[in-house]
Design an enzyme around this catalytic site. Structure first.
Site, short mmCIF file in Angstrom:
data_model
loop_
_atom_site.label_atom_id
_atom_site.label_comp_id
_atom_site.label_asym_id
_atom_site.label_seq_id
_atom_site.Cartn_x
_atom_site.Cartn_y
_atom_site.Cartn_z
N LYS A 194 -36.97 22.93 55.30
CA LYS A 194 -37.23 23.28 53.90
C LYS A 194 -36.92 22.09 53.00
O LYS A 194 -35.77 21.76 52.74
CB LYS A 194 -36.35 24.45 53.44
CG LYS A 194 -36.79 24.93 52.06
CD LYS A 194 -35.74 25.69 51.31
CE LYS A 194 -35.00 24.91 50.28
NZ LYS A 194 -35.77 24.27 49.20
N GLU A 269 -24.52 16.42 54.68
CA GLU A 269 -24.50 15.14 53.95
C GLU A 269 -24.51 15.49 52.47
O GLU A 269 -25.52 15.99 51.97
CB GLU A 269 -25.73 14.29 54.30
CG GLU A 269 -25.83 13.90 55.76
CD GLU A 269 -24.71 13.00 56.20
OE1 GLU A 269 -24.06 12.39 55.34
OE2 GLU A 269 -24.47 12.94 57.42
N CYS A 303 -27.09 9.50 46.57
CA CYS A 303 -25.73 9.85 47.00
C CYS A 303 -24.90 8.60 47.20
O CYS A 303 -23.68 8.61 47.04
CB CYS A 303 -25.79 10.65 48.28
SG CYS A 303 -26.73 9.83 49.57
N GLU A 401 -19.95 13.12 40.19
CA GLU A 401 -21.23 12.48 40.52
C GLU A 401 -22.19 12.71 39.34
O GLU A 401 -22.47 13.84 38.97
CB GLU A 401 -21.79 13.13 41.78
CG GLU A 401 -23.01 12.43 42.30
CD GLU A 401 -23.51 13.04 43.59
OE1 GLU A 401 -23.67 14.27 43.64
OE2 GLU A 401 -23.74 12.29 44.54
P1 NDP Z 1 -29.06 20.81 45.99
O1 NDP Z 1 -27.77 20.96 46.68
O2 NDP Z 1 -29.30 21.55 44.73
O3 NDP Z 1 -30.26 21.23 46.95
C1 NDP Z 1 -30.41 20.70 48.25
C2 NDP Z 1 -31.32 21.62 49.05
O4 NDP Z 1 -30.65 22.86 49.26
C3 NDP Z 1 -32.62 21.97 48.33
O5 NDP Z 1 -33.66 22.07 49.27
C4 NDP Z 1 -32.29 23.32 47.73
O6 NDP Z 1 -33.41 24.10 47.42
C5 NDP Z 1 -31.47 23.94 48.84
N1 NDP Z 1 -30.65 25.06 48.43
C6 NDP Z 1 -30.35 25.50 47.19
N2 NDP Z 1 -29.56 26.59 47.25
C7 NDP Z 1 -29.34 26.84 48.56
C8 NDP Z 1 -28.58 27.81 49.27
N3 NDP Z 1 -27.88 28.77 48.65
N4 NDP Z 1 -28.54 27.74 50.61
C9 NDP Z 1 -29.23 26.78 51.27
N5 NDP Z 1 -29.98 25.85 50.66
C10 NDP Z 1 -30.03 25.86 49.32
O7 NDP Z 1 -29.26 19.24 45.84
P2 NDP Z 1 -30.42 18.50 45.08
O8 NDP Z 1 -31.73 18.81 45.67
O9 NDP Z 1 -30.19 18.73 43.65
O10 NDP Z 1 -30.09 16.97 45.50
C11 NDP Z 1 -29.17 16.22 44.87
C12 NDP Z 1 -27.85 16.28 45.59
O11 NDP Z 1 -27.97 15.88 46.94
C13 NDP Z 1 -26.85 15.29 44.98
O12 NDP Z 1 -25.64 15.92 44.69
C14 NDP Z 1 -26.63 14.23 46.07
O13 NDP Z 1 -25.40 13.65 46.09
C15 NDP Z 1 -26.92 14.97 47.30
N6 NDP Z 1 -27.42 14.04 48.31
C16 NDP Z 1 -26.61 13.65 49.33
C17 NDP Z 1 -27.02 12.73 50.26
C18 NDP Z 1 -26.15 12.36 51.41
O14 NDP Z 1 -26.69 11.92 52.41
N7 NDP Z 1 -24.86 12.48 51.35
C19 NDP Z 1 -28.34 12.12 50.18
C20 NDP Z 1 -29.13 12.60 49.09
C21 NDP Z 1 -28.66 13.53 48.19
P3 NDP Z 1 -33.98 24.08 45.93
O15 NDP Z 1 -34.46 22.70 45.72
O16 NDP Z 1 -35.04 25.09 45.92
O17 NDP Z 1 -32.82 24.42 45.02
#
Ligand code: NDP
Length: 507
Positions: A194, A269, A303, A401
């Site tokens: 997803k 991650e 990130c 962040e």
């Molecule tokens: P989110 O945590 O909002 O979303 C990540 C994914 O999880 C999306 O596909 C989201 O869907 C989905 N999601 C949302 N709610 C749930 C749930 N309850 N259960 C399971 N999955 C869910 O992150 P962002 O997309 O906003 O990305 C930014 C964040 O990602 C930043 O905080 C960044 O630091 C982190 N990040 C970390 C990295 C790493 O390797 N450490 C690399 C890149 C980013 P939907 O989009 O529909 O909400």
């Protein structure tokens, strides 16, 4: 008044003509609309026009995808194939992705707002990771123990863990799925993927290439949709054996809690607040270049962003002045222009959040020495490179962040103080140390509690090197030689030959 950012409509039209604009769900080897018929529309964060339409998966679609992944794992040929065969198929898939590199890159640029030259670089990196994973498919192995006596032998074998839920964020849509899926496939797993509902295009495009490469039906299923509707059940459904998640620490914690009911293996991650420590004897030119790169790469929506600059007080004034000068010159512009270094922020809501962080820092007493808010543009949402100086380690801007093009500068007086500040936040993803002195560079690197520490460079990466976070930056590591093994279970086979010593002999 002239708009600061001018968008080239001809270039946009040419790019749109080259990419698929409408995407269905990919389940059990076929593309299909969502059962509900619902769709999600993605508006380009830079151009303000609709660029993609994805089918919006719901519970019924997830059900089919999980059934397909389960059946492909339990009864299908993929887990039982030789490593050499899986490797051959993954190499072929890497070639097919590479052949469409420009289309993948254009989709990520249109949907995420990132500069096109950077998107191409990410795709090349992704292809390299697929090839590295393809190699690992042939190298998965266990251990043997022949030390238990002549009639016993211990074998520790690795078996694919099963069905993996792969959940990815919007900031590096294709790169992040490439840090997970090829390794799960190399191990013999099947997957339901997803992507973020804002940037699903490139991940769905992958579905078009799977059959040609030789991936059997049901092995990879791709669903665009919302987190609460399909992401959450992907972490709880009993058909899933492992969850590999990249995203925010907030959602990551919720996912871990949800998955605990069925005790799934979790790979997480999450976020970062990564310090760059600059000592007086550093190569100042190199440190400044890396500091600017670390702060503004991918508009800071990264990130790994080097968003905390810890600068020794002896050089702080000079460093800050030069950092502001260089930041002022960073090209924030149309992401489809190959000269652009910083594109658009992902959404109007996210831009408002980033501006809020900066406003709050000002209220708390920090100096905003450059930028601070949105740039004028014909469309989309762009933010100026922003420098927050005179920050104290206790301020929110120095701990949270921000995920935008915002560099926070904190001064330190001694190496011990620098290490204390570096380690004082909840995150521990990455860091860098800038010093020409070996003892300082290596000694401080050893003391920083983060998954990756660079010395005299920043954000270099390689498929061979593990990546992941300490503390609230995550659980587990991606990439590296154990990346495929992470998607396996160890099984002990304890073998006996010849007469067995009886436990009890009846008289
Ligand atoms: P989110 O945590 O909002 O979303 C990540 C994914 O999880 C999306 O596909 C989201 O869907 C989905 N999601 C949302 N709610 C749930 C749930 N309850 N259960 C399971 N999955 C869910 O992150 P962002 O997309 O906003 O990305 C930014 C964040 O990602 C930043 O905080 C960044 O630091 C982190 N990040 C970390 C990295 C790493 O390797 N450490 C690399 C890149 C980013 P939907 O989009 O529909 O909400």
């Amino acid at each position: 008044m002239t708009a600061a950012i001018r968008l080239d409509s001809t270039r946009l039209a040419e790019t749109l003509a080259r990419v698929p604009r409408s995407h269905e769900l990919f389940v059990n080897g076929r593309f299909a609309p969502a059962k509900s018929g619902k769709t999600i529309e993605r508006v380009s964060p830079a151009h303000g026009i609709k660029v993609s339409t994805y089918a919006e998966a719901g519970g019924a679609d997830l059900d089919l995808a999980l059934d397909a992944a389960r059946a492909a794992f339990d009864n299908g040929p993929w887990p039982a194939m030789s490593g050499a065969e899986r490797s051959r198929i993954l190499h072929k898939l890497a070639d097919l992705i590479e052949a469409k590199l420009d289309v993948f890159a254009a989709l990520d640029t249109l949907e995420a707002g990132k500069p096109i030259s950077q998107a191409r670089g990410e795709m090349a990196g992704a292809v390299d990771i697929w090839r590295y994973a393809a190699g690992l498919a042939r190298d998965l192995h266990g251990e043997t123990y022949s030390t238990f006596g002549a009639n016993k032998l211990g074998l520790v074998v690795r078996e694919p863990i099963g069905v993996v839920s792969i959940i990815t964020p919007w900031n590096f849509p294709f790169l992040i799925v490439s840090q997970k899926l090829p390794f799960a496939l190399a191990a013999g797993c099947t997957a339901v993927v997803k992507p973020s509902e804002m940037t699903s295009g490139s991940t769905l495009l992958l579905g078009q290439l799977l059959a040609e490469a030789g991936i059997p039906e049901g092995v990879v299923n791709i669903l665009s949709g919302y987190g609460p509707q399909i992401g959450a059940p992907m972490t709880t459904d009993p058909r899933v054996d492992m969850v590999s998640f990249t995203g925010s620490t907030r959602v990551g914690k919720a996912a871990v809690a949800a998955a605990s009911a069925t005790l799934k293996k979790m790979s997480m991650e999450l976020g970062g607040k990564n310090p760059q420590l600059v000592f007086p004897d550093a190569d100042m030119d190199a440190a400044l270049d890396a500091a600017v790169f670390g702060a503004y790469f991918n508009a800071g929506e990264c990130c790994n962003a080097g968003s905390r600059l810890l600068v020794h007080q002896d050089i702080a004034a000079e460093f800050e002045a030069e950092f502001v000068e260089r930041s002022r010159k960073v090209v924030v512009d149309d992401p489809l222009d190959s000269r652009t270094l910083v594109g658009a922020l992902i959404s109007p809501q996210h831009l408002a959040l980033v501006e809020g962080h900066v406003a709050n820092a000002k209220l708390q007493g920090a100096d905003i020495t450059l930028g601070g808010g949105r740039l004028e543009s014909e469309a989309g949402q762009f933010m100026a490179a922003t420098v927050v100086a005179q920050a104290r380690p206790s301020m929110a801007i120095a701990r949270d962040e921000v995920f935008g093009p915002v560099a926070t500068i904190i001064r330190f007086a001694s190496a011990d103080e620098a290490v204390t500040i570096a380690n004082s936040v909840d995150y521990g993803l990455s860091a860098s140390v800038w010093s020409r002195d070996f003892d300082t560079a290596v000694g401080i690197a050893r003391r920083i509690r983060a998954g990756t520490v660079w010395t005299n460079t920043f954000m270099d990466g390689a498929a061979e090197l593990p990546f992941g976070g300490f503390r609230q930056s995550g659980i587990g590591r991606e990439l590296g030689r154990n990346a495929a093994a992470d998607y396996t279970e160890e099984k002990t086979l304890h073998l006996h030959c010849g007469p067995r010593t009886a436990w009890w002999l009846p008289r």
